[in-house]
Design an enzyme around this catalytic site. Structure first.
Site, PDB file in Angstrom:
ATOM      1  N   HIS A 103       0.845  -1.197   0.000  1.00  0.00           N
ATOM      2  CA  HIS A 103       0.000   0.000   0.000  1.00  0.00           C
ATOM      3  C   HIS A 103       0.876   1.241   0.000  1.00  0.00           C
ATOM      4  O   HIS A 103       1.979   1.240   0.538  1.00  0.00           O
ATOM      5  CB  HIS A 103      -0.937   0.028   1.212  1.00  0.00           C
ATOM      6  CG  HIS A 103      -0.250  -0.166   2.518  1.00  0.00           C
ATOM      7  ND1 HIS A 103       0.101  -1.414   2.982  1.00  0.00           N
ATOM      8  CD2 HIS A 103       0.156   0.712   3.468  1.00  0.00           C
ATOM      9  CE1 HIS A 103       0.696  -1.288   4.153  1.00  0.00           C
ATOM     10  NE2 HIS A 103       0.757  -0.015   4.474  1.00  0.00           N
ATOM     11  N   HIS A 105       0.731   5.248   1.226  1.00  0.00           N
ATOM     12  CA  HIS A 105       0.049   6.246   2.047  1.00  0.00           C
ATOM     13  C   HIS A 105       0.048   7.558   1.269  1.00  0.00           C
ATOM     14  O   HIS A 105       1.106   8.002   0.778  1.00  0.00           O
ATOM     15  CB  HIS A 105       0.802   6.479   3.352  1.00  0.00           C
ATOM     16  CG  HIS A 105       0.903   5.286   4.243  1.00  0.00           C
ATOM     17  ND1 HIS A 105       0.105   5.114   5.352  1.00  0.00           N
ATOM     18  CD2 HIS A 105       1.718   4.192   4.203  1.00  0.00           C
ATOM     19  CE1 HIS A 105       0.434   3.978   5.960  1.00  0.00           C
ATOM     20  NE2 HIS A 105       1.415   3.394   5.277  1.00  0.00           N
TER      21      HIS A 105
END
Ligand code: DGP
Length: 144
Positions: A103, A105
């Protein structure tokens, strides 16, 4: 290399087993509000394909993902009325990674305002997350 574990929390979000405040979805990508935001409007951008982090993600998945990160960075900055945006990404626990589904941010920034600690600032109020998600969704809609 450690194998991808399909029982991580983001895989459960992708399967609909755990709710999230979704801001963007397409056939390859999901973006949703971080429940422990480092600033207002903190978004996580993940691929639908299961990969642990940047060390094992297939290059073609990463290529698409980074374009979606750019899209969400623009929408988060514009939607939140921020001055800038920080993009971070962690690989393995030694680096600070705590959820082992790759992922990015996307963290809106304002001049002179620091960040809350990574994954350490406590859970956000769901109503506030929704209010911020509404702003980012509106910016995405204006962009399309
Ligand atoms: P990292 O440490 O880079 O692996 O970041 C994981 C981030 O995920 C951290 O900022 C907190 C967030 N997070 C953890 N659990 C959940 C969850 O169940 N839902 C959402 N939306 N975010 C989560």
């Amino acid at each position: 290399m450690t194998a991808y574990d399909p029982n991580n929390i983001f895989a459960k979000i992708l399967r609909g087993e755990i709710p999230c405040e979704n801001v963007y979805e397409d056939e390859d990508t999901l973006a949703f509000m971080d429940v422990m935001p480092q600033s207002a409007g903190h978004v996580l951008v993940i691929p639908k394909l299961g990969a642990r982090n940047i060390l094992d993600v297939p290059p073609e998945v990463l290529s698409t993902l980074i374009l979606r990160v750019q899209k969400l960075a623009r929408a988060a900055k514009d939607g939140m009325g921020a001055d800038g945006v920080t993009v971070t990404q962690f690989n393995e626990s030694a680096s600070g990674q705590s959820v082992f589904h790759i992922h990015f941010h996307v963290i809106p920034r304002w001049e002179g305002i620091g960040l809350r600690p990574h994954a350490g600032g406590g859970m956000a109020d769901p109503a506030l997350l929704k209010a911020h998600a509404d702003k980012i969704r509106a910016a995405l809609a204006a962009d399309s």
